[in-house]
Write an enzyme that holds these catalytic residues in place. Structure first.
Site, PDB file in Angstrom:
ATOM      1  N   LYS A  41       0.942  -1.107  -0.045  1.00  0.00           N
ATOM      2  CA  LYS A  41      -0.174  -0.106  -0.130  1.00  0.00           C
ATOM      3  C   LYS A  41       0.863   1.230  -0.047  1.00  0.00           C
ATOM      4  O   LYS A  41      -0.036   2.429  -0.079  1.00  0.00           O
ATOM      5  CB  LYS A  41      -0.890   0.057   0.999  1.00  0.00           C
ATOM      6  CG  LYS A  41      -1.815  -1.147   1.064  1.00  0.00           C
ATOM      7  CD  LYS A  41      -2.891  -0.879   0.118  1.00  0.00           C
ATOM      8  CE  LYS A  41      -4.127  -1.842  -0.207  1.00  0.00           C
ATOM      9  NZ  LYS A  41      -4.947  -1.780  -1.063  1.00  0.00           N
TER      10      LYS A  41
HETATM   11  C1  LIG Z   1      -2.740  -7.117   3.787  1.00  0.00           C
HETATM   12  C2  LIG Z   1      -3.536  -6.747   2.479  1.00  0.00           C
HETATM   13  N1  LIG Z   1      -3.618  -7.489   1.768  1.00  0.00           N
HETATM   14  C3  LIG Z   1      -4.406  -7.530   0.593  1.00  0.00           C
HETATM   15  C4  LIG Z   1      -4.898  -6.445   0.026  1.00  0.00           C
HETATM   16  C5  LIG Z   1      -5.580  -6.189  -1.014  1.00  0.00           C
HETATM   17  O1  LIG Z   1      -4.849  -5.475  -2.082  1.00  0.00           O
HETATM   18  P1  LIG Z   1      -5.814  -4.585  -3.301  1.00  0.00           P
HETATM   19  O2  LIG Z   1      -6.337  -3.662  -2.300  1.00  0.00           O
HETATM   20  O3  LIG Z   1      -4.971  -4.117  -3.858  1.00  0.00           O
HETATM   21  O4  LIG Z   1      -6.674  -5.317  -3.775  1.00  0.00           O
HETATM   22  C6  LIG Z   1      -4.700  -5.341   1.082  1.00  0.00           C
HETATM   23  C7  LIG Z   1      -5.409  -4.205   0.756  1.00  0.00           C
HETATM   24  O5  LIG Z   1      -6.023  -3.411   1.646  1.00  0.00           O
HETATM   25  C8  LIG Z   1      -3.901  -5.413   2.085  1.00  0.00           C
HETATM   26  O6  LIG Z   1      -3.624  -4.465   3.156  1.00  0.00           O
END
Ligand SMILES: Cc1ncc(COP(=O)(O)O)c(C=O)c1O
Length: 471
Positions: A41
């Site tokens: 992120k």
């Molecule tokens: C630990 C974690 N895994 C997976 C995701 C999912 O990624 P994305 O939001 O890019 O789909 C996030 C996002 O919120 C995350 O913080």
């Protein structure tokens, strides 16, 4: 000098490491926890803020606002700190303590809101954050769920890094889907650069709606899409571009948890829950792919933020994710075959008192203790409630006496007459501990959990009977 000028220069650029997997295909994990803020992120924090600056939406003295499960908060907070903006983050109370403390450490203000609110409720984190951004002078809502700069960050960085690092040999990309930014951005880039040769595969908690689940709660934070039962209309984030994704693999929480615990113990990589989901899916993809396949799986964050959950045996045992010590008497040993095979009677808060009484009397007639768990979700015989759904209980005696006193009517919603929830034990917990905890509780009936889901009801007398006789 071999140096960086600021933290912003340490965002992304994460390595790929080989993961041992059963099949002939190669599996490489992209270790996003090695980005400066500890997750994938950071990339979108930077991109969203810089795009807002370009668009004139954020300027000197401005406030960055977002509803975030944590990692996006860190990404935004570190970029905002570096650039001199104030940050206010709204999180749900399901988010781990460690994540909230991390956000505060970066100087962000954190507002915690209850997790059990439908999206339309003013206290839902997203609604609340939007209101805050509107009413704060200089406020700007990052809105990762619907901000094109989110997938774009991955299109511009994650995708190209993977292509470069594999010298164009990547054949499969596996990623969790939360906002959908990672899979949409990196996936789109890899499709474009490979002439659509790269397969893009989503990994999803089994009950999340992205893989076709019914949206009930699950225990993997930050991945998937949960639907509150009172949500009027479920809306998917526009950051998730479904046309990029070839298929979505459902992964049971237990499989995800086993995978990530195993990874730390056998390969020295401590990653978070969604990484377990993604890696379990990647193993499946690799098993079905040829020897030339190069599977890249994005592991979004570190396991350090989940030490009190996924890596804590007491937490795992309490929810029924571990078998426990089979050499002693366990809660599972006190569950009768009958209560295991017959569906657990479960009342929704939308049932009426009259319907609840009928269910309780039927159960009392069968000789069982007339206490039933109740919660917000509708259920069916093949749909047992998950632990977070067990929000209350009702007893035959209390309902009958309320009817008798005139404080309840048969047409009342059950929600108005709930008692506190029953205690819940994981099936692998020692029976003796359960007896002790149940002794101090109002009800002598408890719920037995397996894989985070209510499996059976159990009584203190059955638990005591399962204990070895002491001489
Ligand atoms: C630990 C974690 N895994 C997976 C995701 C999912 O990624 P994305 O939001 O890019 O789909 C996030 C996002 O919120 C995350 O913080």
């Amino acid at each position: 000098m071999d140096v960086y000028e600021s933290a912003l220069d340490l965002i992304g650029g994460t390595p790929l490491v080989r993961i041992r997997s059963a099949g002939a295909a190669a599996v490489y994990a992209k270790l996003e926890y090695l980005s400066v803020g500890g997750s994938a992120k950071d990339r979108i924090g930077r991109r969203m803020i810089e795009q807002a600056e370009k668009d004139g939406l954020l300027g000197p003295g401005g406030t960055v606002v977002e509803a975030t499960s944590g990692n996006t908060g860190v990404g935004l907070a570190l970029v905002a700190a570096e650039k001199g903006y104030r940050t206010v983050l709204v999180v749900s109370d399901r988010v781990s303590r460690e994540k909230v403390d991390t956000l505060r450490a970066f100087g962000a203000e954190v507002v915690v809101k209850p997790s059990n609110r439908p999206r339309e409720h003013p206290d839902h984190p997203m609604r609340f954050a939007a209101h805050l951004a509107e009413t704060t002078p200089g406020g700007w809502l990052a809105n990762q769920y619907d901000n094109p700069a989110n997938p774009e960050a991955h299109y511009l960085t994650t995708g190209p890094e993977i292509w470069r690092q594999t010298h164009g040999r990547v054949t499969h990309l596996v990623s969790c889907i939360g906002t959908g930014g990672t899979i949409s951005g990196a996936g789109r880039y890899l499709k474009e650069v490979s002439g659509s040769a790269v397969q893009v595969i989503g990994a999803d908690p089994a009950s999340s709606v992205y893989a076709g689940g019914d949206g009930r709660p699950y225990f993997i934070e930050a991945a998937g899409h949960f639907v509150h039962p009172d949500t009027a209309q479920d809306v998917w984030p526009t950051s998730y571009q479904r046309d990029v994704v070839d298929r979505v693999v459902p992964v049971a929480d237990r499989q995800a948890l086993d995978t990530l615990r195993q990874l730390a113990r056998t390969q020295g990589l401590l990653v978070g829950g969604s990484s377990g989901t993604a890696l379990a899916a990647a193993h499946q993809v690799a098993a079905g792919a040829g020897a030339d396949a190069v599977v890249v799986v994005v592991l979004p964050d570190s396991g350090r933020q989940y030490l009190s959950k996924y890596f804590n045996d007491a937490w795992m045992l309490g929810l029924g994710f571990l078998d426990g010590d089979a050499s002693g008497a366990r809660v599972a040993d006190a569950v009768t075959e009958d209560s295991r095979t017959s569906p657990l009677p479960y009342l929704t808060t939308r049932t009426t008192v009259g319907e609840a009484l009928a269910a309780l009397r039927a159960r009392a007639g069968a000789g069982a203790d007339a206490v039933l768990p109740a919660g917000p979700c509708p259920t069916s015989s093949d749909r047992r409630p998950m632990a977070p759904e067990l929000t209350g209980s009702v007893t035959l005696a209390a309902l009958e006496s309320a009817l008798h006193d005139g404080t309840a009517a048969p047409s009342d919603p059950l929600a108005d007459h709930l008692e506190p929830p029953l205690l819940a034990f994981g099936y692998g917990e020692p029976a003796e501990d359960a007896v002790g905890r149940l002794a101090g509780h109002t009800h002598s009936t408890a719920v037995v959990l397996r894989d985070g889901c209510a499996e059976a009801l159990i009584t203190s007398s059955a638990l005591r009977a399962a204990l070895p006789t002491r001489h």
